[in-house]
Design an enzyme around this catalytic site. Structure first.
Site, mmCIF file in Angstrom:
data_model
loop_
_atom_site.group_PDB
_atom_site.id
_atom_site.type_symbol
_atom_site.label_atom_id
_atom_site.label_comp_id
_atom_site.label_asym_id
_atom_site.label_seq_id
_atom_site.Cartn_x
_atom_site.Cartn_y
_atom_site.Cartn_z
ATOM 1 N N THR A 89 0.880 -1.167 0.000
ATOM 2 C CA THR A 89 0.000 0.000 0.000
ATOM 3 C C THR A 89 0.926 1.228 0.000
ATOM 4 O O THR A 89 2.142 1.090 0.099
ATOM 5 C CB THR A 89 -0.862 0.070 1.280
ATOM 6 N N LYS A 113 7.164 3.324 1.710
ATOM 7 C CA LYS A 113 8.315 4.027 2.326
ATOM 8 C C LYS A 113 7.974 4.730 3.640
ATOM 9 O O LYS A 113 8.863 5.256 4.309
ATOM 10 C CB LYS A 113 8.855 5.098 1.355
ATOM 11 N N ALA A 145 13.126 1.041 -6.596
ATOM 12 C CA ALA A 145 12.232 -0.066 -6.967
ATOM 13 C C ALA A 145 12.996 -1.407 -6.920
ATOM 14 O O ALA A 145 13.453 -1.795 -5.856
ATOM 15 C CB ALA A 145 11.598 0.200 -8.336
ATOM 16 N N LEU A 147 15.936 -2.142 -8.108
ATOM 17 C CA LEU A 147 17.411 -2.042 -8.153
ATOM 18 C C LEU A 147 18.018 -2.336 -6.770
ATOM 19 O O LEU A 147 17.435 -1.957 -5.749
ATOM 20 C CB LEU A 147 17.844 -0.636 -8.590
ATOM 21 N N ASP A 213 8.616 12.113 -2.315
ATOM 22 C CA ASP A 213 8.979 10.711 -2.519
ATOM 23 C C ASP A 213 10.515 10.560 -2.601
ATOM 24 O O ASP A 213 11.089 9.645 -2.014
ATOM 25 C CB ASP A 213 8.310 10.179 -3.797
ATOM 26 N N LYS A 217 13.287 8.734 0.027
ATOM 27 C CA LYS A 217 14.355 7.799 -0.366
ATOM 28 C C LYS A 217 15.704 8.259 0.186
ATOM 29 O O LYS A 217 16.515 7.441 0.645
ATOM 30 C CB LYS A 217 14.400 7.691 -1.894
ATOM 31 N N GLY A 333 7.899 1.137 -11.716
ATOM 32 C CA GLY A 333 7.174 0.224 -12.608
ATOM 33 C C GLY A 333 6.714 -0.978 -11.808
ATOM 34 O O GLY A 333 7.425 -1.454 -10.925
HETATM 35 N N1 LIG Z 1 4.786 1.891 -8.567
HETATM 36 C C1 LIG Z 1 6.111 1.810 -8.416
HETATM 37 O O1 LIG Z 1 6.887 1.858 -9.368
HETATM 38 C C2 LIG Z 1 6.686 1.651 -7.050
HETATM 39 C C3 LIG Z 1 5.874 1.649 -5.944
HETATM 40 N N2 LIG Z 1 6.406 1.518 -4.700
HETATM 41 C C4 LIG Z 1 5.500 1.548 -3.579
HETATM 42 O O2 LIG Z 1 4.556 0.483 -3.689
HETATM 43 C C5 LIG Z 1 3.370 0.834 -2.973
HETATM 44 C C6 LIG Z 1 2.150 0.501 -3.827
HETATM 45 O O3 LIG Z 1 2.144 1.275 -4.999
HETATM 46 P P1 LIG Z 1 1.035 1.026 -6.123
HETATM 47 O O4 LIG Z 1 0.791 -0.448 -6.271
HETATM 48 O O5 LIG Z 1 1.445 1.800 -7.301
HETATM 49 O O6 LIG Z 1 -0.262 1.676 -5.438
HETATM 50 P P2 LIG Z 1 -1.799 1.537 -5.857
HETATM 51 O O7 LIG Z 1 -2.478 2.819 -5.545
HETATM 52 O O8 LIG Z 1 -1.901 0.993 -7.244
HETATM 53 O O9 LIG Z 1 -2.359 0.431 -4.848
HETATM 54 C C7 LIG Z 1 -2.453 0.644 -3.476
HETATM 55 C C8 LIG Z 1 -3.232 -0.487 -2.851
HETATM 56 O O10 LIG Z 1 -3.138 -0.350 -1.443
HETATM 57 C C9 LIG Z 1 -4.439 -0.556 -0.885
HETATM 58 N N3 LIG Z 1 -4.547 0.089 0.430
HETATM 59 C C10 LIG Z 1 -4.547 1.412 0.723
HETATM 60 N N4 LIG Z 1 -4.662 1.583 2.064
HETATM 61 C C11 LIG Z 1 -4.717 0.348 2.604
HETATM 62 C C12 LIG Z 1 -4.845 -0.137 3.943
HETATM 63 N N5 LIG Z 1 -4.933 0.696 4.980
HETATM 64 N N6 LIG Z 1 -4.876 -1.480 4.140
HETATM 65 C C13 LIG Z 1 -4.805 -2.351 3.094
HETATM 66 N N7 LIG Z 1 -4.690 -1.946 1.802
HETATM 67 C C14 LIG Z 1 -4.657 -0.612 1.565
HETATM 68 C C15 LIG Z 1 -5.355 0.060 -1.915
HETATM 69 O O11 LIG Z 1 -6.678 -0.383 -1.678
HETATM 70 P P3 LIG Z 1 -7.972 0.575 -1.879
HETATM 71 O O12 LIG Z 1 -8.250 0.491 -3.349
HETATM 72 O O13 LIG Z 1 -9.006 -0.071 -1.022
HETATM 73 O O14 LIG Z 1 -7.583 1.938 -1.426
HETATM 74 C C16 LIG Z 1 -4.730 -0.498 -3.184
HETATM 75 O O15 LIG Z 1 -5.153 -1.826 -3.391
HETATM 76 C C17 LIG Z 1 3.529 2.330 -2.615
HETATM 77 O O16 LIG Z 1 3.922 2.455 -1.275
HETATM 78 C C18 LIG Z 1 4.663 2.807 -3.524
HETATM 79 O O17 LIG Z 1 5.419 3.854 -2.969
HETATM 80 C C19 LIG Z 1 7.742 1.355 -4.474
HETATM 81 C C20 LIG Z 1 8.605 1.328 -5.523
HETATM 82 C C21 LIG Z 1 8.144 1.514 -6.905
HETATM 83 N N1 LIG Z 2 6.854 6.929 -7.507
HETATM 84 C C1 LIG Z 2 8.121 6.319 -7.298
HETATM 85 C C2 LIG Z 2 7.981 4.834 -7.412
HETATM 86 C C3 LIG Z 2 9.073 4.145 -6.749
HETATM 87 O O1 LIG Z 2 9.424 4.349 -5.597
HETATM 88 C C4 LIG Z 2 9.102 6.803 -8.354
HETATM 89 O O2 LIG Z 2 8.646 7.437 -9.286
HETATM 90 O O3 LIG Z 2 10.305 6.559 -8.229
#
Ligand SMILES: NC(=O)C1=CN([C@@H]2O[C@H](COP(=O)(O)OP(=O)(O)OC[C@H]3O[C@@H](n4cnc5c(N)ncnc54)[C@H](OP(=O)(O)O)[C@@H]3O)[C@@H](O)[C@H]2O)C=CC1
Ligand SMILES: N[C@@H](CC=O)C(=O)O
Length: 353
Positions: A89, A113, A145, A147, A213, A217, A333
């Protein structure tokens, strides 16, 4: 490898890709080493032994509202050992559960994070509780991510290497934005929408544009190498106009996103030939300064030549001298991030043998 029993919190870009990768891993290894027994979003959970196959349809029909007590009860009723909670999340609320999860026997892997960037007191308390309960906490995807940044920095630091500076493009989404914006005749807001649709940005893209963000990091890396700084100590140049930050909702921001365009069009017009815009993070360990800023960079430098959603980290140390250790590759990604999370899960599974 011992079976590990996993509860996944978050089924967005990264979470749903992770579930797919776990299903493929179990199929390829013809084992059920990674038993996902709970799949949850913010409101609903699906409980099922080996839940990954057809999970999406099952989630539609069989998920129920829940509290963490239900997760603990399901694990207990099934006599699961080797429990692991995966936080995919971006929730600041969910991280308040980490200590409770650890005290209920869970190891933690997180892409989120927030926990590592709350107060230093919380950072230390969590580590103390992990130690008392002999539980592991891995978060390689917090920086870069998929890396191997955190592991590399940790190895250098723990082996006694003197780290002087870490500098680079820490954000995959901002890298994608500036690479595309510098090369193509599209508006900034149009490219921002593309980055969002590709799952590169945070769920709220203002977290990326505001520099928060990247600041997180920097703080995470700083704390890995012994700094006891707080988030407020990071100097940040935000790219979000004041009028679109703070009090606006995410949907208001998305509706008004075109108001970002004039600032970036002007910044682009000021670029010299052979220059590109880069949002750069710098952690200077000699001065203990952490800074995030927008710079004009020559296309011929390491930071200037990045492509796509590449992040790049230059690590300056005593042994590496003037030629830094450089790690570069997709910095955001869903596929690379989920793979990094899976890597952390497997490290824990292996260590439990
Ligand atoms: N995208 C990327 O490239 C990268 C992402 N990250 C990290 O990965 C994480 C997820 O990113 P991403 O998948 O893009 O996010 P999304 O917004 O696509 O998905 C987030 C998910 O978390 C759920 N959620 C939110 N609050 C809660 C809670 N309290 N309990 C349980 N589930 C919850 C949401 O559910 P609902 O729909 O019900 O709100 C949703 O399913 C972030 O912290 C991001 O910083 C890290 C590195 C790279
Ligand atoms: N939103 C972040 C995803 C990874 O942490 C980024 O753009 O680097």
């Amino acid at each position: 490898m011992s079976q590990i029993n996993i509860a996944i919190f978050g089924i967005g870009n990264v979470g749903s890709t992770l579930i797919k990768q776990i299903a493929e891993y179990n199929k390829k290894t013809t084992s059920n080493t990674l038993n996902v027994f709970a799949i949850a979003n913010s409101k609903l959970v699906l409980f099922e032994n080996n839940a990954t196959g057809g999970w999406s349809a099952n989630f539609e029909t069989k998920s129920t509202s829940y509290t963490l007590e239900d997760v603990y009860a399901f694990a207990k009723a099934n006599s699961y050992k080797n429990l692991l909670a995966v936080d995919v999340t971006a929730s600041s609320e969910f991280v308040t559960n980490y200590i409770d999860l650890v005290e209920h026997g869970f190891h933690i892997v997180t892409a989120n994070k927030i926990a590592n960037t709350l107060t230093y007191d919380f950072y230390q308390e969590l580590r103390d509780i992990l130690e008392v309960n002999q539980k592991k906490f891995l978060y390689e995807t917090n920086v870069g991510a998929g890396l191997p940044i955190i592991e590399t920095i940790k190895n250098l630091y723990e082996s006694g290497e003197e780290i002087h500076k870490i500098r680079g493009v820490f954000s995959g989404s901002l890298s994608y934005l500036f690479n595309t914006f510098s090369e193509e005749e599209k508006s900034f807001s149009e490219i921002l929408k593309e980055a969002d649709a590709l799952g590169l940005t945070e769920p709220d893209a203002r977290e990326d544009l505001s520099g928060k963000d990247v600041a997180r990091k920097l703080l995470i890396l700083g704390r890995e190498v012994g700094l006891t700084k707080e988030f407020k100590d990071v100097k940040i140049q935000s790219l979000v106009p004041a009028a679109l930050n703070g009090k606006t909702t995410l949907s208001q921001f998305r509706e008004s996103v075109k108001t970002l365009d004039p600032f970036f069009a002007e910044s682009k017009s000021k670029l010299g030939s052979g220059e590109v815009l880069r949002h750069v993070g710098e952690l200077n360990l000699k001065t203990s300064k952490l800074e995030v800023k927008l710079v004009q960079e020559s296309k011929t430098t390491a930071l200037g030549q990045t492509k796509g959603a590449d992040a790049i980290f230059e690590i300056y140390t005593k042994s590496y001298g003037d030629q830094p250790l450089v790690i570069q590759g997709a910095g955001a990604g869903k596929a690379v991030t989920a793979r990094g999370v899976l890597g952390d899960i497997l490290k824990i599974a292996t260590s439990l043998n």
